[in-house]
Design a protein around this motif. Structure first.
Motif, mmCIF file in Angstrom:
data_model
loop_
_atom_site.group_PDB
_atom_site.id
_atom_site.type_symbol
_atom_site.label_atom_id
_atom_site.label_comp_id
_atom_site.label_asym_id
_atom_site.label_seq_id
_atom_site.Cartn_x
_atom_site.Cartn_y
_atom_site.Cartn_z
ATOM 1 N N ARG A 24 0.757 -1.147 -0.097
ATOM 2 C CA ARG A 24 0.066 -0.237 -0.046
ATOM 3 C C ARG A 24 0.820 1.017 -0.200
ATOM 4 N NH1 ARG A 24 0.795 2.372 4.456
ATOM 5 N NH2 ARG A 24 1.187 1.173 6.604
ATOM 6 N N PRO A 25 0.277 2.311 -0.567
ATOM 7 C CA PRO A 25 1.181 3.711 -0.266
ATOM 8 C C PRO A 25 1.243 4.023 1.251
ATOM 9 C CG PRO A 25 -1.020 4.112 -1.361
ATOM 10 C CD PRO A 25 -1.161 2.730 -0.790
ATOM 11 N N LEU A 26 2.442 4.935 1.279
ATOM 12 C CA LEU A 26 2.842 5.454 2.817
ATOM 13 C C LEU A 26 1.504 6.345 3.075
ATOM 14 C CD1 LEU A 26 6.478 5.374 2.799
ATOM 15 C CD2 LEU A 26 4.929 3.837 4.030
ATOM 16 N N LYS A 27 1.272 6.410 4.407
ATOM 17 C CA LYS A 27 0.299 7.653 4.847
ATOM 18 C C LYS A 27 1.117 8.899 5.004
ATOM 19 C CE LYS A 27 -2.156 3.999 7.402
ATOM 20 N NZ LYS A 27 -1.817 3.352 8.370
ATOM 21 N N ALA A 28 0.460 10.182 4.742
ATOM 22 C CA ALA A 28 1.255 11.103 4.761
ATOM 23 C C ALA A 28 2.023 11.175 6.265
ATOM 24 C CB ALA A 28 0.117 12.314 4.946
ATOM 25 N N GLY A 29 3.401 11.508 5.922
ATOM 26 C CA GLY A 29 4.285 11.614 7.384
ATOM 27 C C GLY A 29 4.779 10.474 7.976
ATOM 28 N N GLU A 30 4.269 9.246 7.282
ATOM 29 C CA GLU A 30 4.459 7.877 7.994
ATOM 30 C C GLU A 30 6.120 7.755 7.830
ATOM 31 O OE1 GLU A 30 2.063 4.648 6.468
ATOM 32 O OE2 GLU A 30 3.498 3.035 7.406
ATOM 33 N N ARG A 31 6.658 7.194 8.531
ATOM 34 C CA ARG A 31 8.206 6.820 8.366
ATOM 35 C C ARG A 31 8.257 5.301 8.441
ATOM 36 N NH1 ARG A 31 11.790 8.569 13.044
ATOM 37 N NH2 ARG A 31 13.205 8.015 11.836
ATOM 38 N N PRO A 32 8.393 4.770 7.059
ATOM 39 C CA PRO A 32 8.428 3.238 6.992
ATOM 40 C C PRO A 32 9.760 2.584 7.738
ATOM 41 C CG PRO A 32 9.546 4.295 4.979
ATOM 42 C CD PRO A 32 8.980 5.339 6.051
ATOM 43 N N ARG A 33 9.737 1.332 8.043
ATOM 44 C CA ARG A 33 10.748 0.485 8.576
ATOM 45 C C ARG A 33 11.769 0.603 7.883
ATOM 46 N NH1 ARG A 33 8.809 -2.594 13.312
ATOM 47 N NH2 ARG A 33 6.438 -2.361 13.340
#
Ligand code: TXA
Ligand code: MG
Length: 344
Positions: free
Chosen positions: A217-226
């Protein structure tokens, strides 16, 4: 800078090894995709990788080793039981493991993270290069940032000519998609980037597996992926890519209409389809992704580059089920499409 393209021979490996020791960059084949290598223990050399690729400085690199005994100096603590089981079953091969890092690994490699990604590749030329350099080699895929990963030396030349001194040509890559990235710092292995080593296989080896929910899925606004690489629009062709997913007959019908509408509107459309479906598109311009998910893994980056070479500006692609290696295929395809998926 002149970029030399040499076949893998004892002479070219020796030359590549001394370039790496001198802090220069060398592109080389692996079984997944071509890598852009530098001495992993030299922060200045590693900086050149980011410059040549135009890679954001906060996206960490994978450190490649040519024997298991090169791992301990790179990591802070003994590998977990799950990590040991994965290494025994899947190394050398298309699998990258994330460990707590040792101070020997420069911050430039890990983009300031407290962990380091390590891979022991299966390709004999990749291991021979590491041996020739006598150093672990930090290497991302050898594409310019945002372009599809290179699966032939010619792809590397397209992206890196004039930017690096040497490309070792080892022929086309067998897997065609980047390695599976697995975080083994916790109790349960967690897939951060799917690849040739599937979640099904990891569960078999370790008795359990988690798949990071940012994989499809696309990242949410401001999300920091692992996995920092997840936040960039990756693997993208220049033309706008749309994925059409559903029952085969409905997919074919919809893609035909999308193609015809695009043509009508003055665009240069292109279809990417399973081999068996190509005849159903008649004389529309269609390229084959091969007969199944494994073939798609092998073909997808080359077909996205072909789409650019053909100047296609509206690309319509079929999908595959997100199981087995299909999970990795859809992870790359959906990112290439900016998650533009039409369900039929
Ligand atoms: O198959 C491959 O893995 C190829 C070949 C050359 O080995 N390399 C490759 O590297 O695909 P690259 O840089 O294109 O992708 C590395 C991925 C990125 O998504 C990055 O964010 C992630 O691994 N990564 C690296 N170090 C990490 C870390 N410490 N924690 C989490 N993710 C990490
Ligand atoms: Mg990459």
């Amino acid at each position: 800078m002149q970029t030399e393209l040499l076949p893998v021979t004892p002479e070219s490996l020796a030359r590549a090894g001394s370039l790496i020791r001198a802090g220069a960059l060398v592109a080389f084949p692996t079984e997944t995709v071509y890598g852009l290598g530098a001495n992993a223990l030299d922060a200045d050399a590693v900086g050149r990788i980011f410059a040549a690729k135009g890679r954001p400085g906060d996206n960490p690199l994978i450190v490649h080793i040519s024997a298991p005994d090169q791992l301990p100096p790179l990591i802070a603590s003994d590998p977990s039981p799950a990590a040991k089981a994965l290494m025994a079953a899947c190394w050398p091969g298309p699998m990258t493991l994330i460990f707590p890092k040792s101070p020997a690994v420069p911050e430039a490699v890990t983009a300031g993270l407290s962990t380091v990604a390590v891979r022991y590749p299966g390709h004999p030329s990749a291991r021979a290069l590491i041996d020739a350099a006598r150093r672990p080699i930090a290497a991302p895929s050898a594409n310019r940032s945002g372009r599809p990963s290179p699966t032939t030396a010619r792809h590397v030349m397209e992206d890196m000519e004039g930017r690096i001194p040497l490309i070792l040509d080892g022929g086309p890559c067998a897997v065609g998609l980047e390695s599976t990235v697995i975080d083994v710092t916790g109790d349960t292995p967690r897939v951060l980037r799917p690849g040739g080593v599937t979640p099904e296989r990891i569960a078999e080896i370790c008795g359990g597996v988690a798949v990071d929910d940012a994989v499809l899925r696309p990242l949410k606004a401001g999300e920091r992926p692992r996995s920092p690489g997840m936040k960039y629009r990756h693997y993208a062709p220049t033309g706008a890519l749309t994925i059409v997913r559903g029952e085969p007959d409905a997919v074919i019908d919809r893609i035909r209409r999308l193609y015809d509408d695009a043509l009508e509107a003055g665009s240069r459309p292109l279809i990417l389809a399973l081999e068996g479906h190509i005849p159903a598109y008649g004389d529309r311009r269609a390229l084959s992704l091969g007969p199944d998910a494994a073939a798609m893994a092998h073909a997808i980056f080359a077909r996205l580059r072909d789409a650019d070479a053909l100047n296609a500006d509206a690309i319509f692609s079929e999908a595959t089920d997100a199981t087995g290696v299909g999970l990795a295929v859809m992870n790359r395809l959906e990112r290439a499409a900016g998650f533009h998926v039409v369900e039929v």
